[in-house]
Enzyme design. Structure first.
Site, short mmCIF file in Angstrom:
data_model
loop_
_atom_site.label_atom_id
_atom_site.label_comp_id
_atom_site.label_asym_id
_atom_site.label_seq_id
_atom_site.Cartn_x
_atom_site.Cartn_y
_atom_site.Cartn_z
N ASP A 71 94.50 45.96 -8.11
CA ASP A 71 93.23 45.28 -7.81
C ASP A 71 92.54 46.04 -6.68
O ASP A 71 93.18 46.78 -5.93
CB ASP A 71 93.48 43.82 -7.38
CG ASP A 71 92.17 43.09 -7.09
OD1 ASP A 71 91.30 43.04 -7.98
OD2 ASP A 71 92.00 42.59 -5.97
N SER A 72 91.23 45.81 -6.56
CA SER A 72 90.48 46.44 -5.49
C SER A 72 90.98 45.98 -4.11
O SER A 72 90.77 46.66 -3.12
CB SER A 72 88.99 46.10 -5.63
OG SER A 72 88.83 44.69 -5.59
N TYR A 132 84.81 46.36 -4.78
CA TYR A 132 84.30 47.18 -5.87
C TYR A 132 83.06 46.54 -6.52
O TYR A 132 82.35 47.18 -7.26
CB TYR A 132 85.36 47.31 -6.97
CG TYR A 132 86.50 48.29 -6.70
CD1 TYR A 132 86.74 48.83 -5.45
CD2 TYR A 132 87.36 48.65 -7.74
CE1 TYR A 132 87.80 49.71 -5.24
CE2 TYR A 132 88.41 49.54 -7.54
CZ TYR A 132 88.63 50.06 -6.29
OH TYR A 132 89.68 50.92 -6.10
N GLY A 133 82.87 45.24 -6.24
CA GLY A 133 81.89 44.43 -6.98
C GLY A 133 80.49 45.00 -7.07
O GLY A 133 79.83 44.83 -8.09
N CYS A 177 91.79 43.06 -12.05
CA CYS A 177 90.49 43.00 -11.37
C CYS A 177 89.44 43.01 -12.46
O CYS A 177 89.43 43.92 -13.31
CB CYS A 177 90.34 44.20 -10.45
SG CYS A 177 88.72 44.37 -9.71
N ASN A 178 88.55 42.03 -12.45
CA ASN A 178 87.53 41.96 -13.50
C ASN A 178 86.53 43.10 -13.39
O ASN A 178 86.09 43.63 -14.40
CB ASN A 178 86.80 40.62 -13.41
CG ASN A 178 87.69 39.47 -13.82
OD1 ASN A 178 87.75 39.11 -14.98
ND2 ASN A 178 88.43 38.92 -12.87
N THR A 179 86.17 43.45 -12.16
CA THR A 179 85.19 44.51 -11.97
C THR A 179 85.73 45.83 -12.51
O THR A 179 85.05 46.54 -13.26
CB THR A 179 84.85 44.64 -10.47
OG1 THR A 179 84.55 43.34 -9.95
CG2 THR A 179 83.68 45.56 -10.24
N GLU A 196 87.79 36.59 1.14
CA GLU A 196 88.57 37.60 1.87
C GLU A 196 88.65 37.28 3.36
O GLU A 196 89.60 37.64 4.04
CB GLU A 196 87.96 39.00 1.69
CG GLU A 196 88.01 39.45 0.25
CD GLU A 196 88.77 40.73 0.01
OE1 GLU A 196 88.76 41.58 0.90
OE2 GLU A 196 89.36 40.87 -1.08
N THR A 248 89.10 37.58 -9.84
CA THR A 248 90.45 37.15 -9.43
C THR A 248 90.47 36.46 -8.07
O THR A 248 91.47 35.84 -7.71
CB THR A 248 91.40 38.36 -9.41
OG1 THR A 248 90.81 39.42 -8.66
CG2 THR A 248 91.69 38.84 -10.82
N1 DGL Z 1 88.96 41.22 -7.64
C1 DGL Z 1 87.69 41.65 -8.12
C2 DGL Z 1 87.37 41.04 -9.49
O1 DGL Z 1 88.20 40.35 -10.09
C3 DGL Z 1 86.53 41.43 -7.17
C4 DGL Z 1 86.66 42.05 -5.81
C5 DGL Z 1 85.75 43.21 -5.52
O2 DGL Z 1 84.53 43.07 -5.57
O3 DGL Z 1 86.31 44.27 -5.23
O4 DGL Z 1 86.29 41.25 -9.98
#
Ligand code: DGL
Length: 276
Positions: free
Chosen positions: A13-14, A45-46, A76-78, A161, A196
């Site tokens: 994950d990011s 990462y968003g 991580c969805n992004t 966060e 997430t």
């Molecule tokens: N955990 C990342 C997701 O599920 C979002 C966090 C980020 O922006 O890095 O998209």
């Protein structure tokens, strides 16, 4: 030091968000070995471009391969939205066609058919996930007649966060995004938390969501899907070692990761530093 005799399942994950998914993996598959890699030095990462998210994610996947993982879950969805397809279709055949990289979007979408009656779905996610339209495209592959509306929630990840999940400022932003989503389509009867981090906001999200609307966090769904995947692919499962170990790596401060990460993982964490 990495124990190269193990072949753990890699979870990337990011930052901290993937720990909500790992927590469920460990519950469902307690005998498997896992390595978690959080790219906290470069999170979030968003709001980053395709090229950046892809190159960061590829670096992390390659590192997890070096650490012995034959199977990596991009939790991580992004990163799943912006990097998974290219890694699966372009990079993996060149690197090692026997390794696997899976994401979180497809398994989450698969369950939607059993949740909605109105066939109107709301998606909440980062700017990157929403602008990629990955959920929209995946949903329409499986459910042609579903109506999907999306709302980007750029402030939710920083609020989570910073452990600001329970205060009036957070309420304001959560309410604003939910109200916008429901105003865009009042027929929505299911809202998918496509990030997430968002399970940590679920109490606040519930507060501003009408009771007839089902809220769908993805942690348990993805864990169930991984369990099924390993059952359906014994050749991949055979490449995952089973001593029940979990190790945590972060690209930034381990002290901070241990402190904040334990909120996401709901257990104490002792992380190690890693350089990508
Ligand atoms: N955990 C990342 C997701 O599920 C979002 C966090 C980020 O922006 O890095 O998209």
């Amino acid at each position: 030091m990495i124990d190269t005799s193990l072949q753990p399942i890699g979870v990337f994950d990011s930052g901290y968000g993937g720990l909500t998914i790992l927590k469920e993996f460990v519950k469902k598959l307690p005998d498997r070995d896992f390595i978690y890699l959080g790219d906290n030095a470069r999170t979030p990462y968003g709001g980053r471009s395709y090229e950046t998210v892809y190159s960061y994610t590829l670096e992390a996947v390659l590192k997890l391969f070096q650490m012995g993982c034959r199977l990596v879950i991009i939790a991580c969805n992004t990163a799943s939205s912006k990097a998974l397809r290219t890694i699966q279709q372009k990079n993996l055949p060149e690197i090692d066609p026997c390794r696997r990289v899976l994401g979180v979007i497809r398994p989450t979408v698969e369950i939607l058919g059993s949740v909605t009656k109105t066939k109107h779905i709301g998606i909440l996610g980062t700017v990157g996930t929403v602008s990629s339209n990955s959920y929209l495209l995946e949903i329409h592959k499986l459910f042609h007649d579903f109506v999907v509306v999306q709302e980007a929630c750029p402030l939710w990840v920083p609020l989570v966060e910073n452990n600001e999940t329970n205060n009036p400022g957070t309420d304001y932003f959560v309410k604003k995004n939910i109200q916008q989503l429901l105003a865009d389509d009042p027929k929505i009867d299911a809202i998918l938390l496509g990030c997430t981090h968002y399970p940590l906001l679920i109490d606040t999200i519930r507060k501003f969501t009408p009771p007839q609307v089902t809220i769908i966090p993805q942690d348990q769904i993805v864990a169930e899907s991984l369990t099924n995947y390993l059952y359906r692919h014994p050749e991949i499962d055979a490449g995952c070692s089973k001593t029940g170990s979990v190790r945590f790596f972060t690209t930034d401060s381990t002290d901070l990761f241990d402190e904040r990460g334990s909120i996401f993982f709901q257990m104490p964490i002792a992380s190690e530093k890693i350089v990508l």
